[in-house]
Design a protein around this motif. Structure first.
Motif, short mmCIF file in Angstrom:
data_model
loop_
_atom_site.label_atom_id
_atom_site.label_comp_id
_atom_site.label_asym_id
_atom_site.label_seq_id
_atom_site.Cartn_x
_atom_site.Cartn_y
_atom_site.Cartn_z
N SER A 14 0.82 -1.21 0.00
CA SER A 14 0.00 0.00 0.00
C SER A 14 0.86 1.27 0.00
O SER A 14 0.35 2.37 -0.18
N SER A 63 -3.12 6.43 -11.01
CA SER A 63 -3.96 6.55 -9.81
C SER A 63 -3.36 5.75 -8.66
O SER A 63 -3.25 6.23 -7.53
N GLU A 64 -2.97 4.50 -9.00
CA GLU A 64 -2.41 3.61 -7.97
C GLU A 64 -1.14 4.23 -7.37
O GLU A 64 -0.97 4.26 -6.15
N SER A 96 -1.89 7.29 -5.12
CA SER A 96 -2.42 6.91 -3.80
C SER A 96 -1.28 6.42 -2.91
O SER A 96 -1.20 6.75 -1.72
N LYS A 97 -0.39 5.62 -3.50
CA LYS A 97 0.73 5.09 -2.71
C LYS A 97 1.70 6.20 -2.33
O LYS A 97 2.28 6.18 -1.24
N TYR A 150 0.85 9.27 -1.75
CA TYR A 150 0.19 9.98 -0.64
C TYR A 150 0.39 9.20 0.67
O TYR A 150 0.75 9.78 1.70
N ARG A 201 -8.06 12.88 -6.10
CA ARG A 201 -8.69 11.62 -5.70
C ARG A 201 -7.77 10.82 -4.78
O ARG A 201 -8.23 10.08 -3.91
N ALA A 202 -6.46 10.96 -5.00
CA ALA A 202 -5.50 10.20 -4.18
C ALA A 202 -5.38 10.80 -2.78
O ALA A 202 -4.75 10.20 -1.91
N GLY A 203 -5.93 12.00 -2.58
CA GLY A 203 -5.91 12.58 -1.24
C GLY A 203 -5.23 13.95 -1.16
O GLY A 203 -5.34 14.64 -0.16
N LYS A 247 1.23 16.98 1.33
CA LYS A 247 0.29 16.15 2.10
C LYS A 247 -0.14 16.94 3.34
O LYS A 247 0.72 17.48 4.02
#
Ligand code: FMN
Length: 455
Positions: free
Chosen positions: A287, A312-313, A316-317, A319, A380-382, A455
């Motif tokens: 993750s 996208s993947e 997210s990782k 983030y 979308r990833a944050g 972040k």
């Protein structure tokens, strides 16, 4: 002459050698190698091949200058030019290729290193310089010499498993990458299939994705203020390793073969820093991108090559991997009228196949990004705090594109990767234009974007 080796050691020990000791190769050894070449089979036993041996620097220089031959020629003590009676092109290439195979193995047998080379330049000019009759077909050049320390240390490149290439009875179906420019036609699996072998084709650390001085300087200037360690996502060719600030860098690649490539490039460019760097492989199951949180993540001119689901993947990782307050910095070529025109022309001329344009082939697909779409994926990833700036309305790599065009024309289509910079009126004009353009912030008009997300 070194002791002959066992047959299997010769077969498995041969690898392409691109850097040589200055030591000359004795003409008796060359003769012996070429005698072994004549044991290759030919159609109807015609043996219509000829071998021209070039050892003098003046002729090598003429080949580079007049025929736009690969500049590697200068570094090879001996060059064997393999020609074949060209009455039938297919037969000439088949006969010539078998002779080249024998030359490479014979050289290995005698402790020499060799490189078969097709970027040898313009056939018509080579024929003039070497006084080859028009009736001959030039099949291949072979560079020959004693491997230097760097070449000896190079790991052999990986081979496809035999099960993957053998078809018993009929060809049947075989999965292969799409080879198109559009990243969304690709998946992580096909990217890996492609990179496993293809990216290992040439000299380590060669610039592939960041060819221009200004695009490179943008990376250096932007990262100069970074004082923490960096995680660089998709390092690939590793050609910009020397632009990082003096901090430890973890370079994450899509597979171990590419990671080895990045590592070897870094060993060459920043040997004094190599111990502080880590080279790892992207884990799609995990993750996060690293076991520990990091302060800075970079992705440098690689987003253009990733399918949307993988973007996208990875976002997210990224983030999840960043510490609170940490930063994800993306450099990417973005859609812009000049870039779009360039890719339009490339596809018209060469077709929608990345392998046909060497500069893009190594790591898979290539398409300048759409900023708005990227920002949506990042949100979308944050990421909520996102800032972006556009640079270079006229893509600075046009200078290299122009040099490639000159090389392509002069070498009669034999190669386009820039070897030597040719100064012309146009190259001076382009240079002046890029000096004027500088690092002006131009927002949407830019061909390159720097996206900074906190972040
Ligand atoms: C016909 C032919 C042409 C090649 N031309 C070039 C070339 O122009 N430049 C280069 O660096 N390598 C060239 N190579 C070397 C290949 O990149 C190399 O054989 C391949 O990556 C496999 O590596 P290996 O020879 O070490 O097993 C050529 C190889 C062949 C067979």
């Amino acid at each position: 002459m070194a002791d002959p080796k066992a047959f299997l050691d010769v077969l498995k020990g041969r690898k392409s050698i691109r850097s040589f000791q200055a030591r000359p190769v004795d003409s008796e050894v060359i003769k012996k190698i070429l005698e072994l070449a004549t044991y290759a089979p030919t159609n109807c036993n015609q043996q219509a091949w000829n071998f021209i041996v070039v050892t003098d620097n003046e002729t090598k220089e003429r080949l580079v200058k007049e025929a736009a031959s690969n500049t590697n020629l200068r570094r090879a003590p001996a060059i064997i030019v393999v020609t074949y009676d060209g009455w039938n092109y297919k037969e000439a290439i088949q006969g010539g290729a078998l002779a080249v195979g024998h030359i490479l193995l014979a050289a290995e047998n005698f402790g020499l290193g060799a490189l078969p080379m097709n970027s040898y330049g313009a056939d018509t000019q080579i024929k003039k310089v070497l006084q080859v009759p028009a009736s001959e077909t030039i099949c291949c050049f072979v560079l020959l010499g004693y491997p230097d320390g760097r070449a000896q240390a190079m790991q052999p490149v990986s081979r496809r498993p035999v099960e993957e290439v053998v078809h018993w009875g009929v060809f049947g179906t075989r999965k292969r990458p799409p080879f198109t420019y559009g990243p969304d036609d690709w998946t992580l699996e096909t990217l890996r299939m492609h990179q496993r072998y293809y990216c290992r084709k040439t000299t380590l650390g060669k610039e592939m994705d960041i060819m221009s001085r200004d695009e490179r300087a943008l990376v250096r200037n932007t990262l100069a203020a970074v004082k923490t360690s960096i995680l660089d996502l998709c390092s690939y060719d590793g050609s910009y390793v020397s632009e990082f600030p003096n901090v430890p860098v973890q370079m994450v690649d899509l597979l171990s073969e590419t990671s080895l490539y990045t590592k070897a490039a870094a060993e060459q460019q920043v040997p004094q820093k190599i111990r502080q760097h880590i080279f790892s492989v992207y884990d799609e199951q995990a993750s996060t991108l690293a076991s520990q949180p990091v302060q800075t993540i970079t992705m440098i001119y690689k987003l253009e090559r990733l399918p949307a689901p993988l973007r996208s993947e990875m976002f997210s990782k990224a983030y999840a991997t960043l510490e609170q307050g940490g930063e994800f910095i993306i450099f990417s070529r973005k859609s812009n009228p000049f870039l779009n025109l360039f890719f339009f022309i490339v596809k018209i001329l060469f077709g929608n196949d990345v392998r046909k344009t060497g500069m893009y082939a190594f790591f898979g697909p290539y398409q300048p990004i759409r900023v708005s779409h990227t920002l949506t994926l990042l949100r979308r990833a944050g990421f909520t705090s996102i800032d972006w700036t556009g640079y270079f309305p006229v893509p600075p790599f046009y200078e290299q594109v122009y040099q490639m065009f000159l090389q392509y024309r002069k070498s009669e289509g034999s190669s386009y990767l820039h070897r030597e910079t040719r100064l012309t009126v146009v190259s001076r004009l382009l240079s002046a234009l890029f000096s004027f353009q500088g690092f002006m912030r131009v927002g949407r008009a830019g061909s390159v974007v720097v996206i900074r997300c906190q972040k």
